[in-house]
Design a protein around this motif. Structure first.
Motif, short mmCIF file in Angstrom:
data_model
loop_
_atom_site.label_atom_id
_atom_site.label_comp_id
_atom_site.label_asym_id
_atom_site.label_seq_id
_atom_site.Cartn_x
_atom_site.Cartn_y
_atom_site.Cartn_z
N LEU A 24 21.96 -4.43 107.62
CA LEU A 24 22.93 -3.68 108.58
C LEU A 24 23.40 -4.21 109.84
O LEU A 24 24.48 -4.18 110.23
CB LEU A 24 22.69 -2.15 108.60
N LEU A 25 22.34 -4.98 110.51
CA LEU A 25 22.42 -5.35 111.95
C LEU A 25 23.17 -6.65 111.60
O LEU A 25 24.44 -6.93 112.60
CB LEU A 25 21.10 -5.86 112.67
N GLU A 28 26.95 -5.61 111.17
CA GLU A 28 27.42 -5.42 112.51
C GLU A 28 28.07 -6.63 113.23
O GLU A 28 28.94 -6.59 113.67
CB GLU A 28 26.82 -4.52 113.38
N ILE A 29 27.22 -7.47 113.01
CA ILE A 29 27.37 -8.81 113.79
C ILE A 29 28.80 -9.52 113.27
O ILE A 29 29.66 -9.90 113.96
CB ILE A 29 26.30 -9.72 113.71
N LEU A 32 32.00 -7.45 113.72
CA LEU A 32 32.26 -7.84 115.14
C LEU A 32 32.93 -9.03 115.55
O LEU A 32 33.95 -9.19 116.13
CB LEU A 32 30.90 -7.35 116.06
#
Lengths: 41, 236
Positions: A24-25, A28-29, A32
């Motif tokens: 998930l991290l 997100e990166i 973004l």
């Protein structure tokens, strides 16, 4: 090494928690950076 | 207005903050990786096996830092929203917007990893107790904040509405934090307390703090990149 991944029989839970967290991290990166790229152009 | 207070407001302008945000993002990203590698090494290789929970307890190294971030980011988001509401500074509202998705993400991670910890130790993925339910409400508050802002076309009105929601929702944060003391629950008490000496091995505590620092730096980096996108989009 396989001992490490077995996590004393708790492998599914430990890696299920760690795997989803870092996936998930990473997601997100990626989203973004994609947004950053799109706002620039 | 005096020269001193002018300096305070210097970086409150999106245009002057824009290049600074990139510098902060780069530094925070590097620190997030360094703390993360160190934290994972300590958590997965150095910290000893827990006497009662075996290896399952190692979920603590992401669960507790994620739960801390979920609450901390909400308070920070509400703080910026309140400043934006009171002072009408554009950047404050953008900061609140930039923090919301990352806060929601850490809330989801706290719930997910908690579930994967609860199954082997409590025997269930989920219970409707105070700690878990209030954390789920936190997730809905983040979603509500984002949905409300997205649904209002006029940016200033959207920011004001979002700020009111964020401020009302702040009540939930102490409820989450103290829920394990106020109600009977399956959930264990606070892992780290300022008033008591730590109840866990020093390496366990170190791993948890390193991961917390990593998540903290990650949040700063991501929020700074996002606020730059928001500043750009604001001028389109």
């Amino acid at each position: 090494m396989s001992n490490f991944f077995a996590m004393g029989g708790y492998g599914l839970y430990v890696w299920g928690a760690y795997g989803v967290t870092f996936a998930l991290l990473a997601l997100e990166i990626i989203l973004l950076l994609k947004r950053k790229h799109e706002t620039k152009t | 207005m005096t020269a001193q207070s002018n300096r305070w407001f210097w970086f409150a302008s999106p245009q002057t903050f824009f290049p600074l945000a990139a510098t902060i993002a780069r530094a925070a990203a590097v620190l997030a990786v360094l703390f993360g590698v160190a934290g994972l090494y300590v958590g997965l290789f150095v910290a000893p096996t827990d006497a009662t929970q075996g290896e399952a307890y190692r979920i603590i190294f992401i669960h507790v830092p994620a739960a801390w971030m979920s609450m901390f980011l909400y308070v920070l988001m509400a703080f910026w929203a309140a400043i934006g509401l009171a002072m009408n500074t554009r950047l404050s509202a953008l900061m609140a917007r930039a923090l919301a998705p990352t806060g929601a993400l850490f809330t989801f991670i706290a719930l997910w990893t908690g579930s994967f910890w609860g199954k082997p130790t409590w025997g269930t993925w989920w219970v409707w107790d105070a700690r878990l339910t209030s954390e789920l409400i936190l997730l809905f508050l983040y979603f509500g904040f984002m949905a409300l802002q997205a649904s209002i076309d006029e940016p200033r009105r959207a920011d004001r509405a979002g700020a009111v929601l964020a401020l009302v929702g702040v009540v939930n944060v102490p409820i989450i934090y103290f829920s394990v003391q106020w109600w009977n629950t399956l959930h264990q008490g606070a892992s780290v307390s300022l008033t008591k000496s730590p109840s866990m091995a020093a390496t366990m505590l170190l791993g948890m703090l390193l991961m917390a620092l990593s998540f903290w730096m990650y949040s700063i980096a991501v929020a700074m990149v996002r606020v730059r996108c928001l500043i750009r989009e604001d001028h389109e």
